[in-house]
Design a protein around this motif. Structure first.
Motif, PDB file in Angstrom:
ATOM      1  N   ALA A 195      30.749  89.656 -98.585  1.00 48.79           N
ATOM      2  CA  ALA A 195      30.234  89.678-100.249  1.00 48.79           C
ATOM      3  C   ALA A 195      29.216  90.590-100.130  1.00 48.79           C
ATOM      4  CB  ALA A 195      29.130  87.901-100.147  1.00 48.79           C
ATOM      5  N   GLY A 196      28.988  90.301-101.375  1.00 54.50           N
ATOM      6  CA  GLY A 196      27.597  91.996-101.784  1.00 54.50           C
ATOM      7  C   GLY A 196      26.232  91.738-100.970  1.00 54.50           C
ATOM      8  N   ALA A 197      26.268  90.099-101.449  1.00 53.95           N
ATOM      9  CA  ALA A 197      24.744  89.662-100.762  1.00 53.95           C
ATOM     10  C   ALA A 197      24.594  87.903-100.353  1.00 53.95           C
ATOM     11  CB  ALA A 197      23.801  89.492-101.835  1.00 53.95           C
ATOM     12  N   ALA A 198      23.976  87.378 -99.472  1.00 52.29           N
ATOM     13  CA  ALA A 198      23.788  86.010 -99.221  1.00 52.29           C
ATOM     14  C   ALA A 198      22.360  85.562 -99.339  1.00 52.29           C
ATOM     15  CB  ALA A 198      24.643  85.995 -98.223  1.00 52.29           C
ATOM     16  N   ALA A 199      22.027  84.827 -99.436  1.00 51.31           N
ATOM     17  CA  ALA A 199      20.818  84.406 -99.520  1.00 51.31           C
ATOM     18  C   ALA A 199      20.776  82.749 -99.132  1.00 51.31           C
ATOM     19  CB  ALA A 199      20.192  83.872-101.519  1.00 51.31           C
ATOM     20  N   THR A 200      19.402  82.448 -98.552  1.00 48.48           N
ATOM     21  CA  THR A 200      19.448  80.634 -97.786  1.00 48.48           C
ATOM     22  C   THR A 200      17.706  80.115 -98.401  1.00 48.48           C
ATOM     23  OG1 THR A 200      20.399  81.305 -95.627  1.00 48.48           O
ATOM     24  CG2 THR A 200      18.493  79.058 -96.375  1.00 48.48           C
ATOM     25  N   GLY A 238      16.249  70.669 -95.069  1.00 46.50           N
ATOM     26  CA  GLY A 238      17.624  71.818 -94.688  1.00 46.50           C
ATOM     27  C   GLY A 238      17.751  72.637 -95.168  1.00 46.50           C
ATOM     28  N   SER A 239      19.121  73.154 -95.479  1.00 43.21           N
ATOM     29  CA  SER A 239      18.642  74.238 -96.587  1.00 43.21           C
ATOM     30  C   SER A 239      20.456  74.661 -97.321  1.00 43.21           C
ATOM     31  CB  SER A 239      19.124  75.511 -95.683  1.00 43.21           C
ATOM     32  OG  SER A 239      20.141  75.277 -93.972  1.00 43.21           O
ATOM     33  N   VAL A 240      20.334  75.166 -97.746  1.00 42.59           N
ATOM     34  CA  VAL A 240      22.152  75.864 -98.904  1.00 42.59           C
ATOM     35  C   VAL A 240      21.561  77.465 -98.302  1.00 42.59           C
ATOM     36  CG1 VAL A 240      22.735  76.283-101.107  1.00 42.59           C
ATOM     37  CG2 VAL A 240      21.477  73.393-100.707  1.00 42.59           C
ATOM     38  N   THR A 241      23.071  77.719 -98.244  1.00 40.61           N
ATOM     39  CA  THR A 241      23.335  79.320 -98.512  1.00 40.61           C
ATOM     40  C   THR A 241      24.437  79.436 -99.485  1.00 40.61           C
ATOM     41  OG1 THR A 241      23.159  79.349 -96.081  1.00 40.61           O
ATOM     42  CG2 THR A 241      24.196  81.157 -96.931  1.00 40.61           C
ATOM     43  N   ALA A 242      24.318  80.646 -99.767  1.00 40.20           N
ATOM     44  CA  ALA A 242      25.286  80.957-100.578  1.00 40.20           C
ATOM     45  C   ALA A 242      24.912  81.900-101.117  1.00 40.20           C
ATOM     46  CB  ALA A 242      24.255  80.573-102.469  1.00 40.20           C
ATOM     47  N   VAL A 243      26.994  83.045-101.348  1.00 31.33           N
ATOM     48  CA  VAL A 243      26.767  84.514-101.153  1.00 31.33           C
ATOM     49  C   VAL A 243      27.122  84.733-102.981  1.00 31.33           C
ATOM     50  CG1 VAL A 243      27.982  84.094 -98.830  1.00 31.33           C
ATOM     51  CG2 VAL A 243      29.079  83.805-101.246  1.00 31.33           C
ATOM     52  N   ALA A 244      27.200  85.915-103.260  1.00 28.53           N
ATOM     53  CA  ALA A 244      27.059  86.408-104.618  1.00 28.53           C
ATOM     54  C   ALA A 244      27.837  88.180-104.691  1.00 28.53           C
ATOM     55  CB  ALA A 244      25.360  86.252-105.851  1.00 28.53           C
ATOM     56  N   ALA A 245      27.989  88.542-105.992  1.00 24.35           N
ATOM     57  CA  ALA A 245      27.025  89.851-105.478  1.00 24.35           C
ATOM     58  C   ALA A 245      26.268  90.843-105.595  1.00 24.35           C
ATOM     59  CB  ALA A 245      28.639  90.407-106.880  1.00 24.35           C
ATOM     60  N   THR A 246      25.645  89.960-105.626  1.00 22.07           N
ATOM     61  CA  THR A 246      24.052  90.740-105.845  1.00 22.07           C
ATOM     62  C   THR A 246      22.884  89.829-104.865  1.00 22.07           C
ATOM     63  OG1 THR A 246      22.974  90.590-108.140  1.00 22.07           O
ATOM     64  CG2 THR A 246      24.656  92.445-107.771  1.00 22.07           C
ATOM     65  N   PRO A 247      22.394  90.251-104.596  1.00 21.83           N
ATOM     66  CA  PRO A 247      21.169  89.652-104.108  1.00 21.83           C
ATOM     67  C   PRO A 247      20.418  88.572-105.082  1.00 21.83           C
ATOM     68  CG  PRO A 247      20.573  91.903-103.160  1.00 21.83           C
ATOM     69  CD  PRO A 247      21.090  92.008-104.626  1.00 21.83           C
ATOM     70  N   ASP A 248      19.820  88.874-106.412  1.00 17.98           N
ATOM     71  CA  ASP A 248      19.853  88.030-107.054  1.00 17.98           C
ATOM     72  C   ASP A 248      19.987  87.017-107.577  1.00 17.98           C
ATOM     73  OD1 ASP A 248      17.383  89.578-107.867  1.00 17.98           O
ATOM     74  OD2 ASP A 248      17.620  90.514-109.333  1.00 17.98           O
ATOM     75  N   GLU A 249      21.248  87.032-107.487  1.00 23.71           N
ATOM     76  CA  GLU A 249      23.101  86.191-108.026  1.00 23.71           C
ATOM     77  C   GLU A 249      22.760  85.141-106.897  1.00 23.71           C
ATOM     78  OE1 GLU A 249      26.978  85.306-109.754  1.00 23.71           O
ATOM     79  OE2 GLU A 249      26.624  87.478-109.535  1.00 23.71           O
ATOM     80  N   ALA A 250      22.523  85.443-105.544  1.00 26.23           N
ATOM     81  CA  ALA A 250      22.336  84.936-103.695  1.00 26.23           C
ATOM     82  C   ALA A 250      21.494  83.932-104.663  1.00 26.23           C
ATOM     83  CB  ALA A 250      22.561  85.647-102.562  1.00 26.23           C
ATOM     84  N   LEU A 251      19.977  84.536-104.722  1.00 25.76           N
ATOM     85  CA  LEU A 251      19.517  84.121-104.600  1.00 25.76           C
ATOM     86  C   LEU A 251      19.396  82.680-105.717  1.00 25.76           C
ATOM     87  CD1 LEU A 251      16.899  86.339-103.866  1.00 25.76           C
ATOM     88  CD2 LEU A 251      16.717  84.256-103.074  1.00 25.76           C
TER      89      LEU A 251
END
Length: 423
Positions: A328-333, A382-395
């Motif tokens: 992935a390009g970026a990932a955020a929790t 608790g938490s959610v983790t998501a991936v996306a093409a960019t850090p902004d989009e993952a957040l």
């Protein structure tokens, strides 16, 4: 599987036999044991009876289960070595870092020097060592023995200051002392816990961590993590890669290299936390393990490599694994927090899991559980983790998914006052 245990023994499967060289894995999940076995290693898992799960039975060759002090772990490991000669001792768990280093030192098994591991675990030792090695960038700090030490330190550096446990983790019990009321509370804490708390100058700026893997003293940068904190110092979000410019990235990486070199770090994973001040990066702390809070998974999603697989290959003397073909390009929790009290409604996790880009959800609180004041990582819900093409989009994806979760509380008659786990 055999077991050395204070609990009932785990029976030996028919036809069980010694695989390759033996590795003692202290604590943690099953990813590292499975990776070591894939390299032909004979894995002995060491943990408490409560930590040992059916998944561990399938991932390890032997289990050593013990409730005891660190000295107990060391003495038992030395005895175990006479029966099952150990090639290495490894851990990715904070609570076992010094135990693993002491065992390795006692048996001459190599790894990071014991004094390096102790200095990383004890923040007062880390500060003393860093101050003596670094001509610039050292953080002013002092171990607190008496309430008068608090006043003397504040007179030296001014308010605000940070007061934290010398061997804490998970952001637990970190206080930012900004005014006279907080100063009074700090004096009381030091009076109650002489020699257990460290005062540091307050560092102002965005927070990051640098995830590295070291082989024969050469440090490889795996990722830069951007961190988000609530009031105080509890982390409520992470994104990889960090949204910073090339110059700041280079400065953070160079500061990490310099710090790890100065601490005598020679192998394995490290998680180094820094604040980017107006005067450049300053190291907050470092650990000879992968980053917690799911950072190891963020790095895996973005780099295509799991740090635990790198560690297994290093222990086995094998080539490091190749990255995944399409990371992935970026990932955020992002973490769920709530007002203290008793949880009366928890809903929305299934909806959050179905949102675009979401790769995992981790519900941490159920209806009827008590939600503590946010004093440490264990007080999050608790938490959610998501991936996306960019850090902004993952957040954006992680936070949008978490917004679908509802957690309502009512004040409890006897609210808990302690965190569930330490920073």
């Amino acid at each position: 599987m055999t077991a050395f245990s204070s609990a009932p023994a785990v029976p030996v499967p028919a036809g069980a036999h010694q695989r390759g060289p033996s590795v003692l894995v202290l604590g943690g999940g099953t990813r590292l044991p499975k990776a070591l076995r894939a390299h032909g290693m004979h894995v002995v898992y060491g943990g408490t009876p409560e930590e040992f799960t059916p998944a561990h039975r399938d991932a390890c060759d032997e289990a050593w289960l013990l409730d005891g002090s660190e000295d107990d772990w060391v003495s038992r490991a030395v005895a175990l070595h006479q029966v099952v000669p150990l090639h290495r001792v490894v851990t990715v768990r904070e609570r076992f870092l010094t135990a693993a280093a002491r065992i390795g030192d006692a048996l001459g098994l190599g790894g990071n020097p014991l004094d390096t591991v102790r200095a990383l675990k004890d923040k007062s030792l880390m500060r003393l060592r860093a101050e003596s090695l670094m001509e610039q960038g050292a953080v002013r700090a002092r171990l607190m023995h008496t309430p008068g030490d608090v006043d003397a330190f504040v007179a030296r550096v001014g308010l605000p200051v940070v007061l934290k446990p010398r061997d804490g983790s998970g952001s637990e019990d970190i206080a930012i002392v900004r005014d006279e009321d907080a100063l009074r509370s700090a004096r009381q804490r030091v009076h109650a816990l002489p020699g257990a708390l460290l005062a540091e100058e307050f560092l102002d700026g965005p927070e990051f961590s640098v995830e590295t893997f070291t082989h024969e003293g050469r440090h490889r940068i795996l990722a830069l993590t951007e961190k988000f904190t609530a009031a105080g110092a509890v982390e409520v979000g992470h994104v990889v890669p960090a949204r910073i410019g090339a110059d700041d990235r280079a400065a953070l990486e160079e500061a990490t290299h310099r710090f790890l070199d100065g601490m005598g770090f020679v192998e394995g994973p490290a998680h180094t936390e820094l604040i980017l001040t107006a005067n450049g990066p300053r190291v907050v702390e470092s650990h000879n393990r992968p980053g917690g809070d799911g950072i190891v998974d963020l790095v895996r999603h973005v780099s295509g490599v799991d740090i635990r697989d790198l560690l297994a290959a290093q222990v086995a003397g094998a080539e490091p694994p190749a990255p995944a073909a399409d990371p992935a390009g970026a990932a955020a929790t992002w973490f769920l927090t709530a007002a203290p009290g008793v949880a009366t409604e928890v809903s929305g996790w299934d909806a959050a899991a179905a949102m675009p880009g979401v790769v995992s959800v981790s519900p941490g609180t159920r209806a009827g559980d008590t939600v503590s004041p946010l004093r440490g990582s264990g007080d999050r819900c608790g938490s959610v983790t998501a991936v996306a093409a960019t850090p902004d989009e993952a957040l954006l994806r992680a936070r949008a998914a978490l917004a679908l979760v509802t957690l309502r509380t009512t004040p409890s008659a006897q609210p808990r006052t302690e965190s569930r786990e330490g920073r």
